[in-house]
Design a protein around this motif. Structure first.
Motif, PDB file in Angstrom:
ATOM      1  N   ARG A 157       0.803  -1.224   0.000  1.00  0.00           N
ATOM      2  CA  ARG A 157       0.000   0.000   0.000  1.00  0.00           C
ATOM      3  C   ARG A 157       0.837   1.277   0.000  1.00  0.00           C
ATOM      4  O   ARG A 157       0.303   2.349  -0.268  1.00  0.00           O
ATOM      5  N   SER A 158       2.125   1.193   0.268  1.00  0.00           N
ATOM      6  CA  SER A 158       2.962   2.382   0.407  1.00  0.00           C
ATOM      7  C   SER A 158       3.466   2.880  -0.936  1.00  0.00           C
ATOM      8  O   SER A 158       3.578   2.125  -1.900  1.00  0.00           O
ATOM      9  N   ASP A 159       3.804   4.153  -0.943  1.00  0.00           N
ATOM     10  CA  ASP A 159       4.412   4.798  -2.099  1.00  0.00           C
ATOM     11  C   ASP A 159       5.874   5.049  -1.751  1.00  0.00           C
ATOM     12  O   ASP A 159       6.163   5.708  -0.752  1.00  0.00           O
ATOM     13  N   PHE A 160       6.781   4.551  -2.559  1.00  0.00           N
ATOM     14  CA  PHE A 160       8.204   4.696  -2.289  1.00  0.00           C
ATOM     15  C   PHE A 160       8.820   5.721  -3.230  1.00  0.00           C
ATOM     16  O   PHE A 160       8.303   5.957  -4.319  1.00  0.00           O
ATOM     17  N   ARG A 161       9.914   6.340  -2.794  1.00  0.00           N
ATOM     18  CA  ARG A 161      10.625   7.314  -3.634  1.00  0.00           C
ATOM     19  C   ARG A 161      11.117   6.672  -4.920  1.00  0.00           C
ATOM     20  O   ARG A 161      10.990   7.222  -5.992  1.00  0.00           O
ATOM     21  N   ASP A 162      11.701   5.505  -4.800  1.00  0.00           N
ATOM     22  CA  ASP A 162      12.200   4.752  -5.954  1.00  0.00           C
ATOM     23  C   ASP A 162      11.193   3.644  -6.257  1.00  0.00           C
ATOM     24  O   ASP A 162      10.835   2.867  -5.370  1.00  0.00           O
ATOM     25  N   GLY A 185      12.633   0.638   6.583  1.00  0.00           N
ATOM     26  CA  GLY A 185      11.674   0.905   5.516  1.00  0.00           C
ATOM     27  C   GLY A 185      11.070   2.297   5.535  1.00  0.00           C
ATOM     28  O   GLY A 185      10.712   2.843   4.498  1.00  0.00           O
ATOM     29  N   ARG A 186      10.951   2.902   6.679  1.00  0.00           N
ATOM     30  CA  ARG A 186      10.335   4.223   6.777  1.00  0.00           C
ATOM     31  C   ARG A 186      11.122   5.269   6.005  1.00  0.00           C
ATOM     32  O   ARG A 186      10.552   6.195   5.451  1.00  0.00           O
ATOM     33  N   GLY A 187      12.429   5.151   5.961  1.00  0.00           N
ATOM     34  CA  GLY A 187      13.252   6.135   5.269  1.00  0.00           C
ATOM     35  C   GLY A 187      13.156   6.067   3.755  1.00  0.00           C
ATOM     36  O   GLY A 187      13.526   7.009   3.071  1.00  0.00           O
ATOM     37  N   THR A 188      12.640   4.969   3.216  1.00  0.00           N
ATOM     38  CA  THR A 188      12.557   4.828   1.771  1.00  0.00           C
ATOM     39  C   THR A 188      11.184   5.209   1.219  1.00  0.00           C
ATOM     40  O   THR A 188      10.995   5.219   0.014  1.00  0.00           O
ATOM     41  N   LYS A 189      10.242   5.524   2.101  1.00  0.00           N
ATOM     42  CA  LYS A 189       8.892   5.885   1.651  1.00  0.00           C
ATOM     43  C   LYS A 189       8.835   7.333   1.221  1.00  0.00           C
ATOM     44  O   LYS A 189       9.588   8.173   1.720  1.00  0.00           O
ATOM     45  N   ARG A 190       7.932   7.622   0.311  1.00  0.00           N
ATOM     46  CA  ARG A 190       7.690   8.983  -0.136  1.00  0.00           C
ATOM     47  C   ARG A 190       6.884   9.692   0.944  1.00  0.00           C
ATOM     48  O   ARG A 190       5.970   9.135   1.522  1.00  0.00           O
ATOM     49  N   SER A 191       7.244  10.937   1.206  1.00  0.00           N
ATOM     50  CA  SER A 191       6.521  11.679   2.241  1.00  0.00           C
ATOM     51  C   SER A 191       5.130  12.045   1.738  1.00  0.00           C
ATOM     52  O   SER A 191       4.885  12.156   0.542  1.00  0.00           O
ATOM     53  N   ALA A 192       4.204  12.269   2.648  1.00  0.00           N
ATOM     54  CA  ALA A 192       2.822  12.594   2.302  1.00  0.00           C
ATOM     55  C   ALA A 192       2.718  13.978   1.657  1.00  0.00           C
ATOM     56  O   ALA A 192       1.769  14.261   0.948  1.00  0.00           O
ATOM     57  N   ASN A 193       3.703  14.839   1.885  1.00  0.00           N
ATOM     58  CA  ASN A 193       3.654  16.199   1.358  1.00  0.00           C
ATOM     59  C   ASN A 193       4.092  16.276  -0.098  1.00  0.00           C
ATOM     60  O   ASN A 193       3.866  17.258  -0.765  1.00  0.00           O
ATOM     61  N   ALA A 194       4.773  15.243  -0.585  1.00  0.00           N
ATOM     62  CA  ALA A 194       5.319  15.298  -1.949  1.00  0.00           C
ATOM     63  C   ALA A 194       4.262  15.040  -3.001  1.00  0.00           C
ATOM     64  O   ALA A 194       3.300  14.452  -2.861  1.00  0.00           O
TER      65      ALA A 194
END
Length: 74
Positions: free
Chosen positions: A34-39, A65-74
């Motif tokens: 369910r998560s959106d990742f930067r890469d 894993g938390r550091g690789t997720k896209r932030s909600a503000n992006a």
């Protein structure tokens, strides 16, 4: 090597740890899906880590894993 402590653990305790691990594993898998990742490749990488990491896969994901997720503000 003396492993007599294994014989002192009851079947219920082992079953409880297995159930907790399974719930944690499913939680991590659902969170990855369910998560959106930067890469875009990170989703596949985390699923592979979860599948091949055996006992430590979910813990590695929860810690790193938390550091690789896209932030909600992006």
């Amino acid at each position: 090597m003396n492993l007599t402590f294994i014989y002192n653990v009851s079947g219920g305790t082992i079953l409880l740890f297995a159930l907790i691990y399974f719930v944690l594993w499913v939680y991590c898998l659902v969170d990855i899906i369910r998560s959106d990742f930067r890469d875009p490749n990170m989703k596949l990488i985390w699923i592979v880590v979860l599948l091949l990491g055996q006992g430590v896969g979910p813990l590695i994901y929860l810690i790193l894993g938390r550091g690789t997720k896209r932030s909600a503000n992006a």
